[in-house]
Design an enzyme around this catalytic site. Structure first.
Site, PDB file in Angstrom:
ATOM      1  NE  ARG A  37       0.287   1.426   3.367  1.00 41.58           N
ATOM      2  CZ  ARG A  37       1.228   2.290   3.605  1.00 41.58           C
ATOM      3  NH1 ARG A  37       2.488   1.879   3.697  1.00 41.58           N
ATOM      4  NH2 ARG A  37       0.995   3.571   3.751  1.00 41.58           N
ATOM      5  N   GLY A  38       0.274   2.407  -0.117  1.00 42.92           N
ATOM      6  CA  GLY A  38       1.056   3.635  -0.286  1.00 42.92           C
ATOM      7  C   GLY A  38       1.079   3.957  -1.769  1.00 42.92           C
ATOM      8  CB  ALA A  39       0.276   7.090  -3.594  1.00 41.41           C
ATOM      9  CD  GLN A  51      -2.902   2.521   6.930  1.00 40.31           C
ATOM     10  OE1 GLN A  51      -3.485   2.864   7.953  1.00 40.31           O
ATOM     11  NE2 GLN A  51      -3.531   2.425   5.774  1.00 40.31           N
ATOM     12  CE  LYS A  74      -4.932   5.599   4.601  1.00 35.67           C
ATOM     13  NZ  LYS A  74      -5.944   4.761   3.888  1.00 35.67           N
ATOM     14  CG  ASP A 106      -3.023   8.233  -1.172  1.00 33.11           C
ATOM     15  OD1 ASP A 106      -2.857   8.738  -0.048  1.00 33.11           O
ATOM     16  OD2 ASP A 106      -2.693   7.069  -1.451  1.00 33.11           O
TER      17      ASP A 106
HETATM   18  O1  MRU Z   1      -4.425   3.222   2.286  1.00 29.30           O
HETATM   19  P1  MRU Z   1      -2.943   3.403   2.155  1.00 29.30           P
HETATM   20  O2  MRU Z   1      -2.164   2.825   3.290  1.00 29.30           O
HETATM   21  O3  MRU Z   1      -2.431   2.958   0.798  1.00 29.30           O
HETATM   22  O4  MRU Z   1      -2.774   4.971   2.223  1.00 29.30           O
HETATM   23  C1  MRU Z   1      -1.492   5.534   2.103  1.00 29.30           C
HETATM   24  C2  MRU Z   1      -1.466   6.963   2.351  1.00 29.30           C
HETATM   25  O5  MRU Z   1      -2.472   7.626   2.484  1.00 29.30           O
HETATM   26  C3  MRU Z   1      -0.146   7.627   2.285  1.00 29.30           C
HETATM   27  O6  MRU Z   1      -0.108   8.686   3.172  1.00 29.30           O
HETATM   28  C4  MRU Z   1       0.026   8.085   0.853  1.00 29.30           C
HETATM   29  O7  MRU Z   1       0.062   7.009  -0.037  1.00 29.30           O
HETATM   30  C5  MRU Z   1       1.111   8.983   0.555  1.00 29.30           C
HETATM   31  S1  MRU Z   1       2.718   8.576   1.077  1.00 29.30           S
HETATM   32  C6  MRU Z   1       3.465   7.569   0.022  1.00 29.30           C
END
Ligand code: MRU
Length: 345
Positions: free
Chosen positions: A44-46, A194, A246, A235
């Site tokens: 996960r993470g963009a 997270q 998030k 994201d």
């Molecule tokens: O639902 P997730 O864990 O994929 O959400 C991730 C986030 O919201 C991060 O803050 C976001 O991807 C930016 S940081 C790489």
């Protein structure tokens, strides 16, 4: 290891669902398995899900039985559709898939195998560039952090949210590596935690002083002068600078403005989506109610309770002090700055 790696026709990734209790590497050879891993948040993470989608498409290209470039392109478009449907909010997913399909559509190929090789190379390039971009971004953002700062962060924006190094957490890492004495307040980040599971784990491994807090403690800390800067990821950033991140980010930004605390989003230009005029057009993912009714598999709410579980929110740009990208720190008015940063890539 990196969060995700290509190893001779196999995609390896850290299973983030199991952290911090277990460090498990999972392996996939089929793009449908990668799609499931994105949806179920093994990864996960963009930026990380963008890289995962790219490697997923490379797997499809390698395993396809297509006999011609045209047949392979049809398989790839179907696979891209499967990967695209996994998570709707982070623009890095369609961005990476678009970049891969653009390579596949080049007319110079006469054999399907040439396309497959080009796609493996492109996915690897996307992954390598992500690490390099994060380090450039971190160097720019670290200038915002002074010795002795208390930084508040939300969700996980570290190595685990990217291919390696991180976005907002990358800035924190660089400031620490520069010898600045900093301390990080880590929001636990309900419902999937997270912050508590992943950011706390990363910061403790890097030896960066930190304290885990319940999300609800952030306002109290800001009002009592215990936060010097808020750093979050993104994201998707709309053309006007509205930031989807998030769930809970918006609340932090409003609290930061109310208390005179600077609020920055740190993201690569691949997270900027100039096709959307404002954050109102960003699709907000809704996830399984069980994420809210259960913690660590243990039920905490009455059975059958109605639940609403949006995974992201949009912070209007008026609450944002700046957006840190690899092309520089963009301050209001965001629209021209974002356009300029995208044009530089
Ligand atoms: O639902 P997730 O864990 O994929 O959400 C991730 C986030 O919201 C991060 O803050 C976001 O991807 C930016 S940081 C790489």
């Amino acid at each position: 290891m990196r969060t995700i790696e290509w190893d001779d026709g196999v995609v390896k990734m850290i299973d983030q669902r199991k952290l911090p209790r277990e460090f498990v590497i999972v392996q996939f050879t089929d793009h449908r398995e990668v799609a499931r891993a994105i949806k179920e948040m093994y990864i996960r993470g963009a930026p990380a899900i963008g890289a995962a989608a790219a490697f997923g498409l490379a797997l499809c290209a390698r395993s396809s039985k297509a006999k011609s470039p045209a047949e392979l392109l049809a398989d790839l478009e179907q696979a891209a559709d499967t990967l695209l449907k996994t998570r709707p909010t982070a623009v890095n997913l369609p961005w990476a898939l678009g970049r891969m399909l653009e390579v596949a559509r080049k007319t110079e190929y006469t054999e399907a195998e040439q396309i497959a090789n080009a796609l493996v190379a492109e996915a690897q390039r996307i992954a390598d560039e992500d690490v390099e971009i994060n380090k450039r971004m971190a160097a720019q953002g670290a200038e915002l952090i002074e010795d002795g700062y208390n930084v508040l962060t939300h969700c996980n924006t570290g190595s685990l949210a990217t291919v390696d190094y991180g976005t907002a957490l990358g800035v924190i890492r660089t400031a620490h590596e520069q010898g600045k004495r900093i301390h990080v307040w880590v929001d636990e980040t309900r419902p999937r935690l997270q912050g508590a599971r992943l950011t706390a784990w990363e910061l403790m491994r890097y030896g960066i002083p930190m304290t885990l807090i319940a999300d609800n403690a952030a306002g109290h800390l800001m009002r009592t002068g215990q936060v010097d800067i808020v750093l979050v990821g993104a994201d998707r950033v709309a053309a006007n600078g509205d930031v989807a991140n998030k769930i809970g980010t918006y609340k932090l930004a409003v609290l930061a403005q109310e208390n005179g605390v600077p609020f920055y989003s740190v993201c690569p230009t691949s997270t900027v989506d100039l096709s959307l005029p404002s954050g109102d057009q960003i699709t907000i993912e809704e996830r399984d109610p069980a994420e809210v009714t259960h913690v660590g598999g243990v039920g905490i709410a009455p059975e059958g309770v109605p639940v609403y579980n949006p995974a992201f929110d949009v912070t209007p740009h008026r609450y944002i002090t700046g957006i840190v990208t690899e092309e520089g720190i963009i301050t209001p008015p965001f629209a021209p700055g974002l356009r300029r940063a995208k044009a530089l890539v």
